[in-house]
Write a protein that holds these residues in place. Structure first.
Motif, mmCIF file in Angstrom:
data_model
loop_
_atom_site.group_PDB
_atom_site.id
_atom_site.type_symbol
_atom_site.label_atom_id
_atom_site.label_comp_id
_atom_site.label_asym_id
_atom_site.label_seq_id
_atom_site.Cartn_x
_atom_site.Cartn_y
_atom_site.Cartn_z
ATOM 1 N N MET A 1 0.762 -1.194 0.109
ATOM 2 C CA MET A 1 -0.022 0.065 0.100
ATOM 3 C C MET A 1 1.059 1.159 -0.085
ATOM 4 O O MET A 1 0.575 2.025 -0.571
ATOM 5 N N LEU A 2 1.937 1.237 0.855
ATOM 6 C CA LEU A 2 2.937 2.284 0.996
ATOM 7 C C LEU A 2 3.443 2.522 -0.465
ATOM 8 O O LEU A 2 3.860 3.653 -0.949
ATOM 9 N N ASP A 3 3.985 1.494 -1.109
ATOM 10 C CA ASP A 3 4.458 1.652 -2.478
ATOM 11 C C ASP A 3 3.671 2.232 -3.635
ATOM 12 O O ASP A 3 3.896 2.958 -4.254
ATOM 13 N N GLU A 4 2.520 2.051 -3.361
ATOM 14 C CA GLU A 4 1.340 2.914 -3.983
ATOM 15 C C GLU A 4 0.799 4.355 -3.634
ATOM 16 O O GLU A 4 -0.100 4.773 -4.097
ATOM 17 N N LYS A 5 1.279 4.446 -2.568
ATOM 18 C CA LYS A 5 1.228 6.036 -2.013
ATOM 19 C C LYS A 5 -0.041 6.067 -1.100
ATOM 20 O O LYS A 5 -0.781 6.889 -1.307
ATOM 21 N N ILE A 6 -0.627 4.747 -0.738
ATOM 22 C CA ILE A 6 -1.465 4.744 0.143
ATOM 23 C C ILE A 6 -1.345 4.432 1.467
ATOM 24 O O ILE A 6 -0.396 3.483 1.969
ATOM 25 N N VAL A 7 -1.871 5.180 2.399
ATOM 26 C CA VAL A 7 -1.810 5.009 3.810
ATOM 27 C C VAL A 7 -2.892 4.262 4.202
ATOM 28 O O VAL A 7 -3.867 4.475 4.329
ATOM 29 N N PRO A 8 -2.365 2.996 4.963
ATOM 30 C CA PRO A 8 -3.381 2.182 5.383
ATOM 31 C C PRO A 8 -3.958 2.637 6.819
ATOM 32 O O PRO A 8 -3.206 3.582 7.449
ATOM 33 N N ASP A 9 -5.117 2.270 7.036
ATOM 34 C CA ASP A 9 -5.895 2.818 8.202
ATOM 35 C C ASP A 9 -4.896 2.309 9.292
ATOM 36 O O ASP A 9 -5.016 3.317 10.432
ATOM 37 N N CYS A 10 -4.345 1.181 9.392
ATOM 38 C CA CYS A 10 -3.659 0.892 10.517
ATOM 39 C C CYS A 10 -2.386 1.795 10.940
ATOM 40 O O CYS A 10 -1.854 1.893 12.029
ATOM 41 N N CYS A 11 -1.974 2.861 9.875
ATOM 42 C CA CYS A 11 -0.944 3.626 10.097
ATOM 43 C C CYS A 11 -1.355 5.015 10.162
ATOM 44 O O CYS A 11 -0.761 6.221 10.231
ATOM 45 N N GLY A 12 -2.713 5.178 10.547
ATOM 46 C CA GLY A 12 -3.329 6.466 10.676
ATOM 47 C C GLY A 12 -2.736 7.447 12.109
ATOM 48 O O GLY A 12 -2.523 8.514 11.973
ATOM 49 N N GLN A 13 -2.029 6.539 12.779
ATOM 50 C CA GLN A 13 -1.470 7.453 14.088
ATOM 51 C C GLN A 13 0.029 7.799 13.925
ATOM 52 O O GLN A 13 0.678 8.366 14.666
ATOM 53 N N CYS A 14 0.818 7.313 12.749
ATOM 54 C CA CYS A 14 2.030 7.419 12.498
ATOM 55 C C CYS A 14 2.234 8.910 12.061
ATOM 56 O O CYS A 14 1.820 9.584 11.065
ATOM 57 N N SER A 15 3.356 9.511 12.940
ATOM 58 C CA SER A 15 3.686 11.043 12.534
ATOM 59 C C SER A 15 4.525 11.001 11.502
ATOM 60 O O SER A 15 4.697 12.211 11.038
ATOM 61 N N GLU A 16 5.159 9.921 10.941
ATOM 62 C CA GLU A 16 6.024 10.044 9.756
ATOM 63 C C GLU A 16 5.079 10.177 8.469
ATOM 64 O O GLU A 16 5.674 10.270 7.347
ATOM 65 N N LEU A 17 3.892 9.695 8.657
ATOM 66 C CA LEU A 17 3.047 9.531 7.544
ATOM 67 C C LEU A 17 1.795 10.595 7.563
ATOM 68 O O LEU A 17 0.665 10.226 7.107
ATOM 69 N N VAL A 18 2.141 11.798 7.874
ATOM 70 C CA VAL A 18 1.082 12.913 8.103
ATOM 71 C C VAL A 18 0.611 13.159 6.663
ATOM 72 O O VAL A 18 1.325 13.299 5.744
ATOM 73 N N LYS A 19 -0.810 13.221 6.495
ATOM 74 C CA LYS A 19 -1.532 13.712 5.598
ATOM 75 C C LYS A 19 -0.916 14.990 4.873
ATOM 76 O O LYS A 19 -0.758 15.853 5.437
ATOM 77 N N GLY A 20 -0.720 14.639 3.574
ATOM 78 C CA GLY A 20 -0.026 16.012 2.794
ATOM 79 C C GLY A 20 1.336 15.981 2.719
ATOM 80 O O GLY A 20 2.044 16.535 1.768
ATOM 81 N N GLU A 21 2.066 14.972 3.435
ATOM 82 C CA GLU A 21 3.632 14.839 3.299
ATOM 83 C C GLU A 21 3.973 13.503 2.980
ATOM 84 O O GLU A 21 5.076 13.088 2.826
ATOM 85 N N ILE A 22 2.962 12.531 2.576
ATOM 86 C CA ILE A 22 3.441 11.105 2.234
ATOM 87 C C ILE A 22 4.311 10.952 1.091
ATOM 88 O O ILE A 22 4.984 10.247 1.151
#
Length: 56
Positions: free
Chosen positions: A31-52
């Motif tokens: 999913m991350l390879d496709e630039k999609i943030v999985p729901d389980c990664c929603g709390q990750c500060s490294e994958l903030v929306k807009g910065e992925i």
């Protein structure tokens, strides 16, 4: 490093707080390879929306 939920099951990441949303490491990577943030990664500060795109 291994991370665990309170019940003792392994978590792929320290940021995951909802066990019901967890995917396998392979699924998360795909999913991350496709630039999609999985729901389980929603709390990750490294994958903030807009910065992925910069983070991956």
């Amino acid at each position: 490093m291994q991370f665990y939920f309170v019940d003792g099951t392994v978590s792929p990441c320290c940021c995951m707080v909802d066990k019901s949303l967890v995917k396998t490491k392979k699924e998360i990577k795909e999913m991350l390879d496709e630039k999609i943030v999985p729901d389980c990664c929603g709390q990750c500060s490294e994958l903030v929306k807009g910065e992925i795109n910069e983070k991956i």
